[in-house]
Scaffold this motif. Structure first.
Motif, PDB file in Angstrom:
ATOM      1  N   ARG A  34      20.471 -10.656   9.958  1.00  0.00           N
ATOM      2  CA  ARG A  34      20.853 -10.128   8.642  1.00  0.00           C
ATOM      3  C   ARG A  34      20.069  -8.867   8.306  1.00  0.00           C
ATOM      4  O   ARG A  34      20.608  -7.912   7.756  1.00  0.00           O
ATOM      5  CB  ARG A  34      20.666 -11.176   7.548  1.00  0.00           C
ATOM      6  CG  ARG A  34      21.734 -12.255   7.548  1.00  0.00           C
ATOM      7  CD  ARG A  34      21.713 -13.097   6.276  1.00  0.00           C
ATOM      8  NE  ARG A  34      20.397 -13.498   5.833  1.00  0.00           N
ATOM      9  CZ  ARG A  34      19.849 -14.684   6.049  1.00  0.00           C
ATOM     10  NH1 ARG A  34      20.528 -15.612   6.684  1.00  0.00           N
ATOM     11  NH2 ARG A  34      18.648 -14.967   5.596  1.00  0.00           N
ATOM     12  N   LYS A  35      18.788  -8.856   8.637  1.00  0.00           N
ATOM     13  CA  LYS A  35      17.968  -7.671   8.384  1.00  0.00           C
ATOM     14  C   LYS A  35      18.491  -6.493   9.197  1.00  0.00           C
ATOM     15  O   LYS A  35      18.626  -5.383   8.674  1.00  0.00           O
ATOM     16  CB  LYS A  35      16.495  -7.942   8.723  1.00  0.00           C
ATOM     17  CG  LYS A  35      15.599  -6.738   8.512  1.00  0.00           C
ATOM     18  CD  LYS A  35      15.622  -6.285   7.060  1.00  0.00           C
ATOM     19  CE  LYS A  35      14.735  -5.086   6.823  1.00  0.00           C
ATOM     20  NZ  LYS A  35      14.852  -4.603   5.447  1.00  0.00           N
ATOM     21  N   SER A  38      21.632  -5.203   7.672  1.00  0.00           N
ATOM     22  CA  SER A  38      21.399  -4.462   6.438  1.00  0.00           C
ATOM     23  C   SER A  38      20.871  -3.058   6.714  1.00  0.00           C
ATOM     24  O   SER A  38      21.156  -2.132   5.966  1.00  0.00           O
ATOM     25  CB  SER A  38      20.446  -5.224   5.516  1.00  0.00           C
ATOM     26  OG  SER A  38      19.121  -5.180   5.992  1.00  0.00           O
ATOM     27  N   PRO A  99      18.808  -1.006   2.705  1.00  0.00           N
ATOM     28  CA  PRO A  99      19.967  -1.892   2.695  1.00  0.00           C
ATOM     29  C   PRO A  99      20.680  -1.967   1.358  1.00  0.00           C
ATOM     30  O   PRO A  99      21.862  -2.237   1.297  1.00  0.00           O
ATOM     31  CB  PRO A  99      19.388  -3.255   3.083  1.00  0.00           C
ATOM     32  CG  PRO A  99      17.928  -3.125   2.978  1.00  0.00           C
ATOM     33  CD  PRO A  99      17.573  -1.676   3.035  1.00  0.00           C
ATOM     34  N   SER A 100      19.992  -1.696   0.275  1.00  0.00           N
ATOM     35  CA  SER A 100      20.640  -1.788  -1.030  1.00  0.00           C
ATOM     36  C   SER A 100      21.544  -0.592  -1.317  1.00  0.00           C
ATOM     37  O   SER A 100      22.215  -0.568  -2.322  1.00  0.00           O
ATOM     38  CB  SER A 100      19.589  -1.934  -2.137  1.00  0.00           C
ATOM     39  OG  SER A 100      18.797  -0.770  -2.201  1.00  0.00           O
ATOM     40  N   LEU A 107      28.329  -5.107   2.206  1.00  0.00           N
ATOM     41  CA  LEU A 107      27.473  -6.280   2.249  1.00  0.00           C
ATOM     42  C   LEU A 107      28.297  -7.548   2.417  1.00  0.00           C
ATOM     43  O   LEU A 107      27.902  -8.458   3.125  1.00  0.00           O
ATOM     44  CB  LEU A 107      26.623  -6.370   0.986  1.00  0.00           C
ATOM     45  CG  LEU A 107      25.484  -5.359   0.881  1.00  0.00           C
ATOM     46  CD1 LEU A 107      24.856  -5.417  -0.498  1.00  0.00           C
ATOM     47  CD2 LEU A 107      24.452  -5.614   1.942  1.00  0.00           C
ATOM     48  N   GLN A 111      27.788 -10.295   5.454  1.00  0.00           N
ATOM     49  CA  GLN A 111      27.338 -11.650   5.171  1.00  0.00           C
ATOM     50  C   GLN A 111      28.516 -12.603   5.303  1.00  0.00           C
ATOM     51  O   GLN A 111      29.074 -13.058   4.308  1.00  0.00           O
ATOM     52  CB  GLN A 111      26.709 -11.723   3.781  1.00  0.00           C
ATOM     53  CG  GLN A 111      25.475 -10.872   3.679  1.00  0.00           C
ATOM     54  CD  GLN A 111      24.901 -10.887   2.274  1.00  0.00           C
ATOM     55  OE1 GLN A 111      25.565 -11.230   1.313  1.00  0.00           O
ATOM     56  NE2 GLN A 111      23.656 -10.496   2.157  1.00  0.00           N
ATOM     57  N   TRP A 139      13.757  -5.835  -2.023  1.00  0.00           N
ATOM     58  CA  TRP A 139      14.640  -6.276  -0.940  1.00  0.00           C
ATOM     59  C   TRP A 139      13.890  -7.169   0.043  1.00  0.00           C
ATOM     60  O   TRP A 139      14.375  -8.226   0.443  1.00  0.00           O
ATOM     61  CB  TRP A 139      15.244  -5.065  -0.218  1.00  0.00           C
ATOM     62  CG  TRP A 139      16.455  -5.457   0.545  1.00  0.00           C
ATOM     63  CD1 TRP A 139      16.500  -5.874   1.848  1.00  0.00           C
ATOM     64  CD2 TRP A 139      17.797  -5.524   0.065  1.00  0.00           C
ATOM     65  NE1 TRP A 139      17.786  -6.180   2.199  1.00  0.00           N
ATOM     66  CE2 TRP A 139      18.594  -5.971   1.125  1.00  0.00           C
ATOM     67  CE3 TRP A 139      18.381  -5.232  -1.162  1.00  0.00           C
ATOM     68  CZ2 TRP A 139      19.967  -6.142   1.000  1.00  0.00           C
ATOM     69  CZ3 TRP A 139      19.747  -5.403  -1.277  1.00  0.00           C
ATOM     70  CH2 TRP A 139      20.520  -5.855  -0.210  1.00  0.00           C
TER      71      TRP A 139
END
Length: 189
Positions: A34-35, A38, A99-100, A107, A111, A139
């Motif tokens: 996931r990291k 992102s 990532p934001s 996103l 996910q 984050w």
């Protein structure tokens, strides 16, 4: 996985049991993936970066000193690998992609099996609007689920500095949400 279980697996790895390395990293694989997603924005690139990071960590496991947790050590290797990929990929020489900054739709794609609620999408939007140093710490703490100590190690900061910056980041985020009509409506205020 407890520290004792990690120690046993590290001892097995030291004796040449490669299967023990798989057992050691498996509990962290999804979070690390996931990291990477992102940071890189692509599941394929993320998988490649994760594999490279795991291979690097396997080759360098004898250099693991135990000062950080296994997850923190793997996380740092992965972030460095993703940063390398971004450097090679970018003509603008972007060193790090926050990532934001991805669109909420991106996103959602990354996910799998997780739908973002209106609250989550709004929160990500508000986090995105913060200064980079606060955005990154939020984050790491809440999406990457790193402890204060792990963040301090990754960012080369003192734990107290991490805590105070996270406090300020939460205060700034709270202020933005309460000043915004949509935020007040979502929170029922």
């Amino acid at each position: 996985m407890s520290p004792d279980e990690q120690k046993i697996l590290l001892e097995r790895i030291g004796r040449g049991e490669t299967r023990a390395f798989v057992e050691l990293v498996q509990p962290f694989r999804e979070r690390l993936f996931r990291k990477a997603c992102s940071m890189l924005g692509s599941p394929d690139d993320a998988e490649d970066a994760l594999q490279d990071a795991l291979l690097t960590s396997f080759r360098g496991i004898d250099r693991f000193r135990g000062e950080a947790s296994i997850y923190t050590w793997l996380y740092r290797i992965l972030v460095n690998r993703c940063t390398d990929v971004l450097r090679k990929r970018s003509t603008d020489q972007v060193d790090y992609v926050d990532p934001s900054t991805f669109d909420v739709e991106d996103l959602s794609d990354l996910q799998k099996n997780h739908e973002l609620s209106d609250h989550t999408a709004y929160l990500i939007q508000q986090i995105r609007s913060l200064d980079a140093r606060f955005r990154e710490l939020l984050w790491m703490r809440y999406f990457d689920e790193l402890s204060y100590e792990e963040i301090a190690r990754v960012k080369n900061l003192k734990v107290g500095t991490v805590k105070s910056r996270l406090f300020k980041a939460r205060e700034l985020l709270k202020r933005r949400i309460f000043q915004d009509e949509k935020g007040r409506n979502l929170l029922g205020s």
